[in-house]
Design a protein around this motif. Structure first.
Motif, PDB file in Angstrom:
ATOM      1  N   UNK A 297       0.723  -1.112   0.023  1.00  0.00           N
ATOM      2  CA  UNK A 297       0.004   0.090   0.051  1.00  0.00           C
ATOM      3  C   UNK A 297       0.783   1.196  -0.055  1.00  0.00           C
ATOM      4  N   UNK A 298       0.318   2.345  -0.778  1.00  0.00           N
ATOM      5  CA  UNK A 298       0.910   3.593  -0.797  1.00  0.00           C
ATOM      6  C   UNK A 298       0.494   4.389   0.537  1.00  0.00           C
ATOM      7  N   UNK A 299       1.528   5.088   1.073  1.00  0.00           N
ATOM      8  CA  UNK A 299       1.147   6.013   2.195  1.00  0.00           C
ATOM      9  C   UNK A 299       2.439   6.847   2.185  1.00  0.00           C
ATOM     10  N   UNK A 300       2.258   8.233   2.930  1.00  0.00           N
ATOM     11  CA  UNK A 300       3.332   9.025   3.170  1.00  0.00           C
ATOM     12  C   UNK A 300       4.447   8.350   3.807  1.00  0.00           C
ATOM     13  N   UNK A 301       4.338   7.283   4.520  1.00  0.00           N
ATOM     14  CA  UNK A 301       5.402   6.718   5.311  1.00  0.00           C
ATOM     15  C   UNK A 301       6.150   5.590   4.419  1.00  0.00           C
ATOM     16  N   UNK A 336      -9.479   8.706   6.476  1.00  0.00           N
ATOM     17  CA  UNK A 336      -9.299   7.323   6.279  1.00  0.00           C
ATOM     18  C   UNK A 336      -8.363   7.164   5.265  1.00  0.00           C
ATOM     19  N   UNK A 337      -6.969   6.650   5.615  1.00  0.00           N
ATOM     20  CA  UNK A 337      -6.109   6.237   4.605  1.00  0.00           C
ATOM     21  C   UNK A 337      -5.963   4.654   4.625  1.00  0.00           C
ATOM     22  N   UNK A 338      -6.179   4.126   3.465  1.00  0.00           N
ATOM     23  CA  UNK A 338      -6.023   2.647   3.403  1.00  0.00           C
ATOM     24  C   UNK A 338      -6.717   2.015   4.503  1.00  0.00           C
ATOM     25  N   UNK A 339      -7.995   2.515   4.721  1.00  0.00           N
ATOM     26  CA  UNK A 339      -9.232   2.102   5.814  1.00  0.00           C
ATOM     27  C   UNK A 339      -8.736   2.190   7.261  1.00  0.00           C
TER      28      UNK A 339
END
Length: 743
Positions: A297-301, A336-339
């Motif tokens: 999954x893509x995220x800022x982290x 909500x990011x990626x659930x």
């Protein structure tokens, strides 16, 4: 969308993979030509430029040079008054501030001293190969674009903020040199009144230019006109929507998709292969699902990226995407990011204001500069999000945001406030067309998390007609923000701008003790709403880069530190108050995101706002700002709930420290509350406790602390150490004076 080239060997692997997946077999001649290769001719670089008055009077000679992408004020030799234009919204703002007489408002939409109405751009090029179709892309230009090739007018594109496509096929010389002319408006007044040209009420200069990349795409039929990717993380798949355009006679074709990891090129899953027939001139849209096994999954982290390679018999492109879903939970009032709940911490960039800054130069198109602006500094400042405010950025900016990991609230260039006369002029059809292009241009960027239709605007047409007409185009169903209008859909959020101190009519200004008893929310900019809210502007004492106040904040600084204060004193005060306000707004967990204004802005004579750089060319932040504000945005938030400016010596104080944890792990560590001499030195009194805060949770700790016995100036600091975190410790500070006896 990023294009690529597929070799004969690559295409054979695609076919072999499709057979292994049980898809219809493809008969391939041993010596058959490879899949169609899209050829791209970049026209970025130096162009000729000349000015003009009439829209159809092509200059007979060109005596200036200009970079593309870039702005007309970069031309050499330079054009006089090239940025000079004032729109009516800005004129009314200056009248409100007493900087222009009421007579300045003549009712006209804008005014300029420029003698020109247009800039003409000229460039010659050749193409490396003959294809069936040639499409010119001008990613963004303002104000309005018209194109001629080899003396033939190709077409016009009025939008200032979206990509223009021009079919050059009928006019291109496949063997020799081609002469391309592009005409743009020199100022917003060159556009029809019904076209939005950017309605920033505080922008004193308006600069024309082709401010994004220009390229020619050479393809065979059927042409891949658009690709949209919509990740489905629960299914570990991506929906791929393909729009094909057959510019030639009826044809059979094979559409192939395959997914890869962007950096390594490792194939993911099996390719999709579909046969299809297109009639002459037919445009066909197909929607398919491509599996991404064990998707990261893509995220800022962890900004992990994939590509989907798409080919027909005549064309191919590669589209980069991230496996990312973003929405609002309007029961919990959270992003909500990626659930999972995710707290947005960040800032704003008003890039189109910075375009008018003399120090902007060519920097917005320098990759190293933009990477530092969007990557290195935000990581240092603990930001995971930004609003690109009142106007979009060049596409390179979004590419970089995808790679470094930023969530963007991406805002169209509309800020009419409450002036109905402006949006009553616009054609709804034009707005809808531009917003459709806006969505299509940007829908594959995982960094684009929130579509933003306007800033601080009350406009029923956006809510009732425009957003409903374009919302369904985005298969990812991102939420929309819409200025000060109430949310258009149950899944949308809204913006809040609680300038609780800045517009106080009389002293005392910035009485921070107001925060101790204040109920949140204090402002309902978008009316009463139970939706999630993002705080993307709040009280910042705007200073110019040399430390002098902008014209309307001088009264605040004169009151708080005196008219004879040094620039360093004003910088220190601004940083201290901004950090405290940031801590406050985060501590109460009312907002899904907190983003202050403004990280990058303009420093001009009558700027209403400004940024936090000492040197925007080298991207050097003001040191006080960095020292204080990076603490306020750390994932572990610490807020001393006390703003007493004076305390009695040797007195027992009961002090509350509010803490929030933005991470998905329990925060455990040590909290210390201490008095230290303001002039430096060791702590003279302290209290301490252990803290434990659940994931995404909050806790308040009460510590009893005796004030120092020696009257003096002190700093009361709360220091939280979470040993396992590289950004630990976190510090909240209050300046206090200890006196022998309170009056």
């Amino acid at each position: 969308m990023k294009e690529f080239k597929t070799t004969r060997r690559d295409f054979a692997k695609i076919l072999a993979g499709s057979a292994a997946a049980g898809l219809p077999a493809l008969a391939v001649e041993p010596n058959a030509p490879p899949s169609g290769q899209r050829e791209i001719v970049s026209l970025d670089g130096e162009w000729d430029i000349e000015e003009g008055v009439e829209p159809d009077s092509i200059p007979t000679s060109f005596t200036h040079k200009v970079p593309v992408p870039g702005l007309a004020h970069l031309a050499m030799p330079s054009f006089p008054d090239v940025d000079e234009y004032e729109n009516r919204e800005y004129i009314l703002t200056m009248i409100d501030f007493g900087l222009m007489p009421h007579s300045a408002d003549t009712g006209a939409l804008g005014r300029t001293s420029q003698k020109r109405n247009y800039f003409w751009y000229q460039k010659s090029f050749t193409v490396p190969v003959k294809k069936q179709v040639a499409i010119l892309r001008i990613n963004k230009a303002q104000f309005g674009t018209a194109v001629w090739l080899n003396g033939k007018k190709i077409g016009e594109h009025l939008s200032c903020f979206t990509r223009g496509h021009f079919d050059l096929t009928s006019a291109i010389d496949w063997e020799g040199e081609n002469h391309l002319l592009v005409r743009i408006g020199a100022h917003p007044g060159a556009l029809p009144t019904w076209v939005p040209a950017g309605t920033d009420q505080e922008k004193p200069v308006w600069t024309a230019g082709i401010y994004d990349s220009v390229s020619i795409h050479l393809c065979n039929n059927p042409v891949i006109e658009a690709i949209q990717t919509a990740p489905q993380i629960g299914r570990s798949s991506v929906t791929v929507q393909t729009r094909l355009h057959n510019y030639g006679p009826a044809t059979d074709a094979t559409l192939v998709h395959r997914a890869k990891i962007w950096k390594s090129g490792e194939a993911m899953g099996k390719p999709l292969v579909q046969r299809l027939h297109l009639a002459q001139g037919e445009v066909k849209t197909l929607t398919q699902t491509l599996l991404i096994p064990n998707a990261v999954l893509w995220s800022p982290e962890n900004p992990f990226l994939y590509i989907v390679e798409t080919s027909t018999d005549g064309d191919n492109v590669a589209t980069r995407f991230g496996m990312r879903e973003f929405r609002f939970d309007n029961v919990a009032r959270r992003a909500m990011l990626n659930g999972k709940p995710y707290f947005l911490r960040g800032t704003n960039i008003t890039l189109h204001r910075f375009f008018g800054d003399p120090l902007s130069k060519q920097h917005p198109w320098e990759e190293e500069w933009v990477r530092k602006l969007l990557g290195e500094i935000p990581r240092r400042m603990n930001w995971n999000s930004m609003r690109i405010c009142i106007g979009p950025a060049p596409e390179m900016w979004l590419d970089i945001a995808d790679e470094v990991g930023l969530l963007l609230q991406y805002e169209y260039a509309i800020w009419t406030g409450r002036y109905p006369w402006r949006h009553e002029l616009w054609k709804t059809e034009e707005l809808i067309d531009e917003f459709k292009e806006f969505v299509q241009d940007n829908w594959n960027h995982p960094s684009v998390a929130i579509w933003d239709a306007s800033n601080e605007t009350l406009d029923d047409v956006l809510r009732e007609k425009v957003i409903p007409a374009v919302r369904g185009l985005d298969l990812s169903n991102r939420p929309w923000d819409n200025g000060y209008n109430v949310p258009q859909s149950s899944g949308d959020g809204y913006e809040d701008h609680p300038y609780i101190f800045s517009f106080v009519g009389q002293p005392p200004y910035y009485d921070m003790r107001t925060l101790e008893n204040m109920e949140v929310p204090t402002i309902r900019n978008a009316g009463a709403s139970g939706h999630a809210a993002i705080l993307n502007e709040y009280d910042t004492l705007f200073l110019k880069r040399d430390g002098t106040p902008v014209f309307w904040t001088r009264r605040f600084f004169d009151y708080l530190v005196g008219p004879d204060a040094t620039a360093d004193q004003r910088f220190a005060l601004r940083a201290y108050l901004l950090a405290g306000l940031t801590e406050f707004w985060r501590a109460f967990r009312f907002y899904a995101g907190v983003m202050y204004l403004a990280y990058l802005d303009a420093d001009l004579e009558h700027s209403v706002t400004c940024d936090n750089f000492l040197d925007p060319e080298k991207l050097v932040l003001q040191p006080h700002f960095e020292e204080y504000v990076k603490e306020a945005f750390k994932p572990l938030g610490v807020y001393i709930d006390s703003w007493k400016s004076k305390l009695q010596a040797k007195h027992q104080e009961r002090i509350q420290v509010m803490m929030v944890n933005d991470e998905y792990e329990t925060a455990r560590g040590h909290l210390t509350l201490a008095f230290s001499p303001a002039k430096g030195g060791a702590a003279v009194a302290h209290g301490e406790t252990e803290f434990e805060i659940p994931p995404l949770g909050q806790m308040t700790y009460v510590l009893n602390l005796q004030t120092p016995s020696n009257p003096d100036a002190y700093v009361l600091s709360a220091t939280a150490k979470w040993p396992s975190r590289p950004w630990s410790p976190v510090i909240s500070r209050r300046d206090v004076g200890v006196v022998s006896k309170l009056s």
